[in-house]
Scaffold this motif. Structure first.
Motif, PDB file in Angstrom:
ATOM      1  N   LEU A 318      37.793  40.019 -26.879  1.00 30.20           N
ATOM      2  CA  LEU A 318      36.618  40.877 -27.096  1.00 30.20           C
ATOM      3  C   LEU A 318      36.990  42.345 -26.852  1.00 30.20           C
ATOM      4  O   LEU A 318      36.520  43.239 -27.544  1.00 30.20           O
ATOM      5  CB  LEU A 318      35.463  40.458 -26.180  1.00 30.20           C
ATOM      6  CG  LEU A 318      34.829  39.093 -26.464  1.00 30.20           C
ATOM      7  CD1 LEU A 318      33.763  38.766 -25.422  1.00 30.20           C
ATOM      8  CD2 LEU A 318      34.213  39.039 -27.862  1.00 30.20           C
ATOM      9  N   GLU A 319      37.840  42.556 -25.853  1.00 32.29           N
ATOM     10  CA  GLU A 319      38.276  43.943 -25.576  1.00 32.29           C
ATOM     11  C   GLU A 319      39.070  44.503 -26.750  1.00 32.29           C
ATOM     12  O   GLU A 319      38.897  45.654 -27.140  1.00 32.29           O
ATOM     13  CB  GLU A 319      39.114  43.985 -24.288  1.00 32.29           C
ATOM     14  CG  GLU A 319      38.244  43.957 -23.037  1.00 32.29           C
ATOM     15  CD  GLU A 319      39.040  43.657 -21.768  1.00 32.29           C
ATOM     16  OE1 GLU A 319      40.215  43.223 -21.867  1.00 32.29           O
ATOM     17  OE2 GLU A 319      38.459  43.840 -20.674  1.00 32.29           O
ATOM     18  N   ARG A 320      39.939  43.644 -27.331  1.00 31.00           N
ATOM     19  CA  ARG A 320      40.705  44.077 -28.516  1.00 31.00           C
ATOM     20  C   ARG A 320      39.760  44.454 -29.641  1.00 31.00           C
ATOM     21  O   ARG A 320      39.918  45.461 -30.317  1.00 31.00           O
ATOM     22  CB  ARG A 320      41.632  42.946 -28.985  1.00 31.00           C
ATOM     23  CG  ARG A 320      43.014  43.000 -28.360  1.00 31.00           C
ATOM     24  CD  ARG A 320      44.053  42.286 -29.203  1.00 31.00           C
ATOM     25  NE  ARG A 320      43.708  40.932 -29.586  1.00 31.00           N
ATOM     26  CZ  ARG A 320      43.854  39.857 -28.807  1.00 31.00           C
ATOM     27  NH1 ARG A 320      44.317  39.995 -27.584  1.00 31.00           N
ATOM     28  NH2 ARG A 320      43.532  38.660 -29.237  1.00 31.00           N
ATOM     29  N   LEU A 321      38.722  43.616 -29.795  1.00 31.59           N
ATOM     30  CA  LEU A 321      37.735  43.844 -30.869  1.00 31.59           C
ATOM     31  C   LEU A 321      37.042  45.199 -30.678  1.00 31.59           C
ATOM     32  O   LEU A 321      36.768  45.917 -31.647  1.00 31.59           O
ATOM     33  CB  LEU A 321      36.703  42.706 -30.840  1.00 31.59           C
ATOM     34  CG  LEU A 321      35.827  42.523 -32.058  1.00 31.59           C
ATOM     35  CD1 LEU A 321      36.663  42.267 -33.297  1.00 31.59           C
ATOM     36  CD2 LEU A 321      34.867  41.348 -31.836  1.00 31.59           C
ATOM     37  N   CYS A 322      36.791  45.541 -29.421  1.00 34.35           N
ATOM     38  CA  CYS A 322      36.160  46.836 -29.128  1.00 34.35           C
ATOM     39  C   CYS A 322      37.044  47.988 -29.584  1.00 34.35           C
ATOM     40  O   CYS A 322      36.544  49.016 -30.048  1.00 34.35           O
ATOM     41  CB  CYS A 322      35.926  46.986 -27.624  1.00 34.35           C
ATOM     42  SG  CYS A 322      34.439  46.200 -27.105  1.00 34.35           S
ATOM     43  N   GLY A 323      38.353  47.799 -29.468  1.00 37.67           N
ATOM     44  CA  GLY A 323      39.277  48.829 -29.902  1.00 37.67           C
ATOM     45  C   GLY A 323      39.314  48.963 -31.421  1.00 37.67           C
ATOM     46  O   GLY A 323      39.653  50.020 -31.950  1.00 37.67           O
ATOM     47  N   GLU A 324      38.962  47.873 -32.117  1.00 35.10           N
ATOM     48  CA  GLU A 324      39.108  47.866 -33.586  1.00 35.10           C
ATOM     49  C   GLU A 324      37.820  48.136 -34.333  1.00 35.10           C
ATOM     50  O   GLU A 324      37.828  48.664 -35.437  1.00 35.10           O
ATOM     51  CB  GLU A 324      39.652  46.497 -34.035  1.00 35.10           C
ATOM     52  CG  GLU A 324      41.064  46.230 -33.563  1.00 35.10           C
ATOM     53  CD  GLU A 324      41.453  44.768 -33.725  1.00 35.10           C
ATOM     54  OE1 GLU A 324      40.753  44.037 -34.438  1.00 35.10           O
ATOM     55  OE2 GLU A 324      42.462  44.380 -33.114  1.00 35.10           O
TER      56      GLU A 324
END
Ligand SMILES: Cc1ncc(COP(=O)(O)O)c(C=O)c1O
Length: 396
Positions: A318-324
């Motif tokens: 989910l954190e990665r998704l926030c970056g993308e």
């Protein structure tokens, strides 16, 4: 009945207090659900943090089956074995020495409020006020909407019950300033669930405990949503290394059978003598037999470890998704209560995910809340996040 028939009969006959999605679930196994038309779904909602062991857990089903053949109900005028066993388990694995059983989270909080008031009346010179936090959620009865620091749950139901004041969540200085001679206790969720999976700053609960000690206040923790393993330990507050005075539980405690519980100390419990409080169904043998199976399973079988490991894995994604994805503002969580905050309302994405076979939820308008079973596999976790991600990307 088909989905459509169930929906039509429901909408024709029931008070319309729920904004429902157009699906009727009829069967569940593990992390999977099936609707009345035979369609399969992956469950990242668990009936709102209830089915922590997934659907149809053999140990829970076995306990319910066995108990249902022996005795469903006999009244608190007498004793019953499943309630005795569940009481022993809960006191053995928590700070608590005494338990009051009821049927829901709101009722568990009602019991806690009554306990605090009676303690204040009889031992604290008439103190009655309970401090709670803005953005909290404690239930839907008049006392618990009064305790809940959100106007949307109170509107139209005034006058509210007096004796509650709200302060910002996570702010111990604000709590400290709010304490006055009428204050008897502080009621707080370790993590605000309905409020949007809001995690307080590190050390918050320890500071609240210290404040309570300094002023002789009761620390009442509402673990209705985050208790029973959801954050990776049996109780969320264990991770703060504190001893509360009262903890309320419900939801996952019965594995799907309605139950609530207020946990407290021997000394505090003594203010509620015979006749001071009660509930017809509280400590019902069927619900307590399910509860015994739930607690025993949570404590064995590596369930809590799985929750911690899978929780980290899902949060990282989910954190990665926030970056993308620019629309994804923040990812947060502990164990398997996870929140993805969007810059827009989440409901359309929840509806789109359901269409794609993922059951997920949105709270506080913009927070996609993930509450998968604690027994979920890595493959299932990835599968669900894949669906969520593609739904969000399609809407971006
Ligand atoms: C923290 C918390 N407290 C209390 C409640 C109320 O529980 P119930 O709906 O079982 O009355 C809820 C329900 O979502 C909750 O999340």
């Amino acid at each position: 009945m088909t989905n459509r028939e169930i929906i039509e009969a429901t909408d024709r006959t029931q008070v319309g207090v729920y904004a429902r999605y157009p699906v009727a679930f009829v069967r569940g196994r593990g992390a999977r659900l099936w609707d009345a038309d035979g369609r399969e779904y992956l469950d990242f909602f668990t009936g709102l943090a209830v089915n922590n062991l997934g659907h149809g857990h053999p140990r829970v089903l076995g306990a319910i089956r066995a108990q249902s053949e022996k005795l469903l109900h006999a009244s608190n005028v007498y004793y019953n074995e499943p309630a005795a066993r569940l009481g022993e388990l809960l006191t053995c694995y928590s700070f608590a020495e005494r338990i009051f059983f009821c049927n829901s989270g709101a009722e568990a909080n009602e019991a806690a409020i009554k306990l605090a008031r009676k303690h204040g009346a009889e031992r604290q010179g008439g103190r009655y006020e309970i401090l709670t936090t803005f953005n909290s959620f404690h239930g839907r009865t008049i006392a618990t909407i009064s305790a809940t620091g959100q106007e949307k749950y109170q509107s139209g139901f005034q006058p509210l019950l007096p004796g509650f004041r709200y302060v910002p969540f996570g702010d111990v200085a604000a709590l400290s300033q709010a304490v006055r001679k009428e204050t008897v206790g502080i009621l707080v969720e370790p993590i605000q669930g309905e409020g949007g999976v809001v995690i307080p700053p590190p050390g918050y609960l320890r500071d609240v405990r210290r404040l309570c000690d300094d002023h002789g206040l009761l620390l009442i923790l509402d673990e209705v949503q985050v208790g029973m393993g959801r954050t990776g330990t049996l109780f969320a507050h264990e991770q703060d290394g504190i001893r509360p005075d009262v903890v309320t539980l419900a939801k996952a405690l019965g594995g799907g059978v309605p139950i609530g519980a207020m946990l407290t100390t021997e000394t505090l419990a003594a203010v509620l003598g015979a006749g001071a409080h009660g509930s017809t169904f509280g400590g019902n043998p069927l619900a307590c037999a399910a509860g015994v199976a739930v607690v025993e399973t949570l404590l064995g079988d590596g369930v809590l470890e799985n929750c911690r490991v899978l929780g980290r894995r899902m949060l990282e994604r989910l954190e990665r998704l926030c970056g993308e994805l620019p629309m994804a503002r923040d990812a947060r969580g502990r164990g398997l209560i996870l929140g993805l905050e969007l810059d827009r309302p989440g409901r359309p994405f929840v509806a789109a995910a359901l269409e794609r076979g993922l059951v997920v939820n949105c709270t506080a308008d913009r927070v996609i809340r993930l509450l998968p079973p604690l027994t979920i596999s890595a493959a299932e976790a990835d599968e669900g996040l894949e669906i969520l991600e593609s739904v969000l990307r399609a809407g971006a």
